[in-house]
Design a protein around this motif. Structure first.
Motif, PDB file in Angstrom:
ATOM      1  N   GLY A   1     -37.181 -76.845  20.984  1.00 50.21           N
ATOM      2  CA  GLY A   1     -36.690 -76.205  22.008  1.00 50.21           C
ATOM      3  C   GLY A   1     -35.818 -74.955  21.805  1.00 50.21           C
ATOM      4  O   GLY A   1     -35.837 -73.762  22.341  1.00 50.21           O
ATOM      5  N   GLU A   2     -34.835 -75.073  20.805  1.00 48.99           N
ATOM      6  CA  GLU A   2     -33.866 -74.139  20.442  1.00 48.99           C
ATOM      7  C   GLU A   2     -34.647 -72.954  19.867  1.00 48.99           C
ATOM      8  O   GLU A   2     -34.257 -72.025  20.299  1.00 48.99           O
ATOM      9  N   TYR A   3     -35.682 -73.181  19.147  1.00 49.62           N
ATOM     10  CA  TYR A   3     -36.474 -71.927  18.892  1.00 49.62           C
ATOM     11  C   TYR A   3     -37.279 -71.304  19.905  1.00 49.62           C
ATOM     12  O   TYR A   3     -37.190 -70.232  19.798  1.00 49.62           O
ATOM     13  N   ILE A   4     -38.026 -72.230  20.768  1.00 51.91           N
ATOM     14  CA  ILE A   4     -38.708 -71.689  21.886  1.00 51.91           C
ATOM     15  C   ILE A   4     -37.663 -70.788  22.821  1.00 51.91           C
ATOM     16  O   ILE A   4     -38.163 -69.678  23.043  1.00 51.91           O
ATOM     17  N   GLY A   5     -36.493 -71.214  23.091  1.00 49.48           N
ATOM     18  CA  GLY A   5     -35.618 -70.437  23.636  1.00 49.48           C
ATOM     19  C   GLY A   5     -35.070 -69.283  23.151  1.00 49.48           C
ATOM     20  O   GLY A   5     -35.121 -68.254  23.849  1.00 49.48           O
ATOM     21  N   ARG A   6     -35.388 -69.177  21.978  1.00 52.34           N
ATOM     22  CA  ARG A   6     -34.795 -68.044  21.096  1.00 52.34           C
ATOM     23  C   ARG A   6     -35.932 -66.922  21.238  1.00 52.34           C
ATOM     24  O   ARG A   6     -35.797 -65.843  21.499  1.00 52.34           O
ATOM     25  N   ILE A   7     -37.204 -67.494  21.125  1.00 55.74           N
ATOM     26  CA  ILE A   7     -38.258 -66.723  21.104  1.00 55.74           C
ATOM     27  C   ILE A   7     -38.345 -65.880  22.549  1.00 55.74           C
ATOM     28  O   ILE A   7     -38.617 -65.033  22.861  1.00 55.74           O
ATOM     29  N   PHE A   8     -38.359 -67.133  23.418  1.00 54.97           N
ATOM     30  CA  PHE A   8     -38.073 -66.357  24.961  1.00 54.97           C
ATOM     31  C   PHE A   8     -37.092 -65.274  25.178  1.00 54.97           C
ATOM     32  O   PHE A   8     -37.486 -64.173  25.911  1.00 54.97           O
ATOM     33  N   LEU A   9     -35.710 -65.510  24.757  1.00 50.45           N
ATOM     34  CA  LEU A   9     -35.022 -64.427  24.944  1.00 50.45           C
ATOM     35  C   LEU A   9     -35.361 -63.311  24.339  1.00 50.45           C
ATOM     36  O   LEU A   9     -35.152 -62.062  24.790  1.00 50.45           O
ATOM     37  N   GLU A  10     -35.708 -63.262  22.990  1.00 48.71           N
ATOM     38  CA  GLU A  10     -36.154 -62.127  22.343  1.00 48.71           C
ATOM     39  C   GLU A  10     -37.479 -61.310  22.750  1.00 48.71           C
ATOM     40  O   GLU A  10     -37.440 -60.433  22.866  1.00 48.71           O
ATOM     41  N   THR A  11     -38.435 -62.162  23.388  1.00 45.50           N
ATOM     42  CA  THR A  11     -39.626 -61.610  23.874  1.00 45.50           C
ATOM     43  C   THR A  11     -39.254 -60.881  25.120  1.00 45.50           C
ATOM     44  O   THR A  11     -39.801 -59.689  25.329  1.00 45.50           O
ATOM     45  N   LYS A  12     -38.272 -60.813  25.839  1.00 43.37           N
ATOM     46  CA  LYS A  12     -37.708 -60.142  26.890  1.00 43.37           C
ATOM     47  C   LYS A  12     -37.529 -58.396  26.642  1.00 43.37           C
ATOM     48  O   LYS A  12     -37.599 -57.610  27.217  1.00 43.37           O
ATOM     49  N   GLY A  13     -37.157 -58.292  25.117  1.00 47.21           N
ATOM     50  CA  GLY A  13     -36.717 -57.375  24.765  1.00 47.21           C
ATOM     51  C   GLY A  13     -35.643 -56.529  25.618  1.00 47.21           C
ATOM     52  O   GLY A  13     -35.679 -55.123  25.346  1.00 47.21           O
ATOM     53  N   ARG A  14     -34.686 -57.317  25.942  1.00 44.43           N
ATOM     54  CA  ARG A  14     -33.517 -56.717  26.644  1.00 44.43           C
ATOM     55  C   ARG A  14     -32.701 -56.077  25.480  1.00 44.43           C
ATOM     56  O   ARG A  14     -32.728 -56.581  24.391  1.00 44.43           O
ATOM     57  N   PRO A  15     -31.921 -54.873  26.010  1.00 47.54           N
ATOM     58  CA  PRO A  15     -30.945 -54.489  24.889  1.00 47.54           C
ATOM     59  C   PRO A  15     -29.714 -55.244  24.576  1.00 47.54           C
ATOM     60  O   PRO A  15     -29.703 -56.188  25.485  1.00 47.54           O
ATOM     61  N   PRO A  16     -29.249 -55.344  23.329  1.00 51.71           N
ATOM     62  CA  PRO A  16     -28.143 -56.341  22.869  1.00 51.71           C
ATOM     63  C   PRO A  16     -26.958 -56.429  23.921  1.00 51.71           C
ATOM     64  O   PRO A  16     -26.029 -57.127  24.104  1.00 51.71           O
ATOM     65  N   TYR A  17     -26.744 -55.093  24.257  1.00 49.82           N
ATOM     66  CA  TYR A  17     -25.488 -54.539  24.980  1.00 49.82           C
ATOM     67  C   TYR A  17     -25.779 -53.219  25.754  1.00 49.82           C
ATOM     68  O   TYR A  17     -26.560 -52.634  25.938  1.00 49.82           O
ATOM     69  N   ILE A  18     -24.737 -53.381  26.913  1.00 50.59           N
ATOM     70  CA  ILE A  18     -25.006 -52.038  27.862  1.00 50.59           C
ATOM     71  C   ILE A  18     -23.628 -51.380  28.030  1.00 50.59           C
ATOM     72  O   ILE A  18     -22.605 -52.102  28.050  1.00 50.59           O
TER      73      ILE A  18
END
Ligand code: UDP
Ligand code: MG
Length: 322
Positions: A288-305
């Protein structure tokens, strides 16, 4: 003249900024070192809730070498540092904490090593200041686990206080993951490294924004973003338990064949069920920890605004003075 950027991530540091500037002045005026550099300070306001940003802006009024980058909310130190790397224009950059825990006097030593040709000069903490005992122990155990599970070297007692050459900055900037563990990235990018020892002093004022909850999160981040060993651990556990179960199965079968089957073994049954349930949940959690990270990364959001740069709204760039 070579240009040095000082990157200072700040979160609720209103009580430290003036003291920090006072400490930085001699450095910026080239009076700490015989070599002369052009300096630039990039202060990143990581969504502070106090008057950090307005203090930064008044410092900029006094001193043009100070640049103020304000993020739209609190993105965490890792992303604030990335913002600093993105906006630094120096030939090298030094990352400094705003709470004066990283001694400004050591910066000339970092620069000396850099001039010798090292690309990544990191500060090695000899003393850790007045950190609580429990936090020190936690850190020690954590680094032991991290270096045990990861293939790359992760240095103990080394924080973010370091000097990075332009080539390192560019490589780190290319790594746009939002779930960042910069300490792992420094070792991942490689390049020649040198060490400078220093004593970490106590926080000047205010208190650390890394609560135990945040530290545990960062610790999990460190492991999951650096290595997939926990997944391997889950597989190995699975195989070990399967083999043990097979052995136990044979034992039970043989026992039943030779000695009959008086209905007993309730404790064994409960133990086995609980043990297997525990292992399954643990493995699921790791996956789950890894899937959570895949999920967050696939959104492709910028690291900061970025909300503003030197007082101007971000999209109104380029802007020289606030
Ligand atoms: N910091 C930040 N964003 C955060 C938390 C911390 O930019 O969300 C900055 C903080 O202002 C300081 C540095 O990161 O300059 C180190 O933070 P802190 O002193 O709280 O951590 P510690 O020294 O206890 O590890
Ligand atoms: Mg600190």
């Amino acid at each position: 003249m070579k240009k040095v950027s000082l990157i200072v991530p700040c979160y609720n540091e209103e009580r430290n900024l003036d003291a920090l500037y006072a400490k930085l002045r001699p450095l910026l005026d080239n009076s700490l070192d015989s070599r002369k550099y052009e300096w630039e300070v990039i202060m990143i306001d990581d969504g502070s809730r106090d008057s950090t940003l307005s203090l930064m802006e008044s410092l900029r009024q006094k001193d043009e070498r100070i640049n103020v980058l304000s993020l739209s909310r609190n993105f965490g130190k890792e992303c604030a540092m990335l913002a600093g790397f993105d906006y630094a224009s120096g030939d090298c950059a030094v990352i400094l904490d705003a709470d004066l825990q990283d001694p400004v006097e050591v910066v000339p030593e970092l620069l000396k090593k850099w001039e010798e040709g090292y690309k990544d000069v990191y500060g090695n903490r000899m003393a850790r200041g007045n950190e609580p005992w429990i936090r020190k122990q936690f850190t020690l155990v954590y680094y032991r686990i991290l270096s045990g599970v990861s293939s790359g070297e992760v240095l103990r007692n080394v924080g973010d206080f370091r000097l990075l050459d332009r080539c390192c900055i560019d490589e780190i900037r290319a790594l746009r993951e939002t779930q960042r563990y910069t300490k792992g990235l420094y070792s991942w990018i490689g390049f020649s490294k040198a060490e400078v020892c220093y004593d970490r002093s106590d926080r000047n004022a205010g208190k650390s924004s890394f609560s135990y909850r945040r530290l545990v999160n960062l610790a999990i981040e460190g492991i999951t973003s650096h290595t997939t060993s926990p997944l391997r651990f889950a597989s190995v556990m699975g195989i070990a338990v399967a083999l043990a179960s097979l052995a136990f199965l044979i034992y039970v079968l043989v026992k039943t064949l030779f000695y009959g089957d008086p209905v007993a073994g309730y404790p064994t049954l409960i133990c086995v069920i609980l043990f297997l349930g525990g292992i399954q949940l643990l493995s699921l959690g790791i996956i789950g920890e890894y899937i959570g990270r895949i999920f967050l990364e696939t959104k492709g959001r910028p690291p900061y605004i970025v909300a503003s740069i030197n007082g101007c709204r971000h999209h109104e760039r380029p802007c020289k003075d606030g």
